[in-house]
Enzyme design. Sequence first.
Site, PDB file in Angstrom:
ATOM      1  N   ARG A  61       0.868  -1.172   0.000  1.00  0.00           N
ATOM      2  CA  ARG A  61       0.000   0.000   0.000  1.00  0.00           C
ATOM      3  C   ARG A  61       0.909   1.227   0.000  1.00  0.00           C
ATOM      4  NH1 ARG A  61      -2.176  -3.438   4.109  1.00  0.00           N
ATOM      5  NH2 ARG A  61      -4.253  -4.236   3.582  1.00  0.00           N
TER       6      ARG A  61
ATOM      7  N   HIS B  65      -1.804   2.114  -6.177  1.00  0.00           N
ATOM      8  CA  HIS B  65      -2.556   0.879  -5.958  1.00  0.00           C
ATOM      9  C   HIS B  65      -2.545  -0.011  -7.200  1.00  0.00           C
ATOM     10  CE1 HIS B  65      -5.412  -1.675  -3.844  1.00  0.00           C
ATOM     11  NE2 HIS B  65      -6.063  -1.792  -4.979  1.00  0.00           N
TER      12      HIS B  65
ATOM     13  N   LYS C 114      -2.416  -2.165   7.880  1.00  0.00           N
ATOM     14  CA  LYS C 114      -3.607  -1.682   8.569  1.00  0.00           C
ATOM     15  C   LYS C 114      -3.702  -2.295   9.956  1.00  0.00           C
ATOM     16  CE  LYS C 114      -6.510  -0.596   4.572  1.00  0.00           C
ATOM     17  NZ  LYS C 114      -7.800  -0.841   3.899  1.00  0.00           N
TER      18      LYS C 114
ATOM     19  N   HIS D 237      -4.107  -8.913   3.459  1.00  0.00           N
ATOM     20  CA  HIS D 237      -5.559  -8.820   3.330  1.00  0.00           C
ATOM     21  C   HIS D 237      -6.258  -9.654   4.392  1.00  0.00           C
ATOM     22  CE1 HIS D 237      -6.162  -7.387  -1.090  1.00  0.00           C
ATOM     23  NE2 HIS D 237      -6.039  -6.402  -0.239  1.00  0.00           N
TER      24      HIS D 237
ATOM     25  N   TYR E 133      -5.490 -13.813   9.425  1.00  0.00           N
ATOM     26  CA  TYR E 133      -4.353 -13.955   8.527  1.00  0.00           C
ATOM     27  C   TYR E 133      -3.876 -15.399   8.517  1.00  0.00           C
ATOM     28  CZ  TYR E 133      -3.964  -8.902   8.361  1.00  0.00           C
ATOM     29  OH  TYR E 133      -4.217  -7.582   8.164  1.00  0.00           O
TER      30      TYR E 133
ATOM     31  N   ARG F  77       0.088  -2.522  -6.822  1.00  0.00           N
ATOM     32  CA  ARG F  77      -0.311  -3.550  -5.848  1.00  0.00           C
ATOM     33  C   ARG F  77      -1.256  -4.557  -6.496  1.00  0.00           C
ATOM     34  NH1 ARG F  77      -1.093  -4.522  -0.260  1.00  0.00           N
ATOM     35  NH2 ARG F  77      -3.249  -4.910   0.400  1.00  0.00           N
TER      36      ARG F  77
END
Length: 299
Positions: A149, A245, A173, A271, A280, A248
């Site tokens: 990101r 992006h 994140k 993600h 994860y 990515r």
Amino acid sequence: MDWQPAIKGFRSYLKLERSLAENSILAYERDIEKLYQFSDIQSPRIKPETVTLTDLRNFMVWLGELGMIPTTQARIVSGVKTFYKYLLMHDVIDINPSELLEAPKTRRKLPAVLTIADIDMLIAAIDLSKPEGPRNKAILEVLFSCGLRVSELTNLKISNLFLNIDFIKVTGKGSKERLIPIGSEAKKALTIWLDEVRVHTHPKKGEDDYVFLNRRGAHLTREMVFIIIRQLVVATGLKKAISPHTFRHSFATYLIEGGADLRAVQEMLGHESITTTEIYTHLDREFLRSTIIEFHPRS
């Protein structure tokens, strides 16, 4: 409760309890500010705790009349639902009025994918004779090689580079850290920037550990990365909507189309899983590294 105290409390909840990044918090705030604006023009004026499902549906109609597209409306619905879950959790309301609120149906439009020729054109457009040239090349190579990101790129630290074992560590994140293999082209470009150019830059106080600096010694902003890429797109004449992006998305597309294990790609992108309850999937480092080497076109 009035709107401003409610929004302020919501912000604290997102920051302290949800550990969201500042940009995510601001996006949520903007969504609720729109609901606040809608409530302010109603008669009688609506307060956060008196909002009903009918009010929220009327709010969605109002957004449509303002010309907001379905994808934007859907995002606002998500923000409103989070806001009312917060109010319910903190006993401001007894019933969640947004529980049955439906977002407009949207057609998901996938971002453009860069071809290898596109990547080569963008990199060829970089003037390597200028001090920022090697930096900009390293930025593009790292974005494409690691699928970062833009915020992960700008916050990348020298202390989190493990180039001797072909890995970098990023903070994504929710302040979640993950290790990502780095391909040979990106590693080479990064090494040139660090050892031959950045070493002559004088970082500002507190900026010493950032990988990518501007000419004044401060770490790059998200906006600057967008500008760098936009200028290269103009220089090449590429007719695609390209942003950080896009690199990515291209990273993930090439790996998956090449036959890479979906769990490995998911781990590298950081993600959240949408098919399992597991947040994860933690995989062996060597498996991640071999996945990059085998399937990424620039490795």
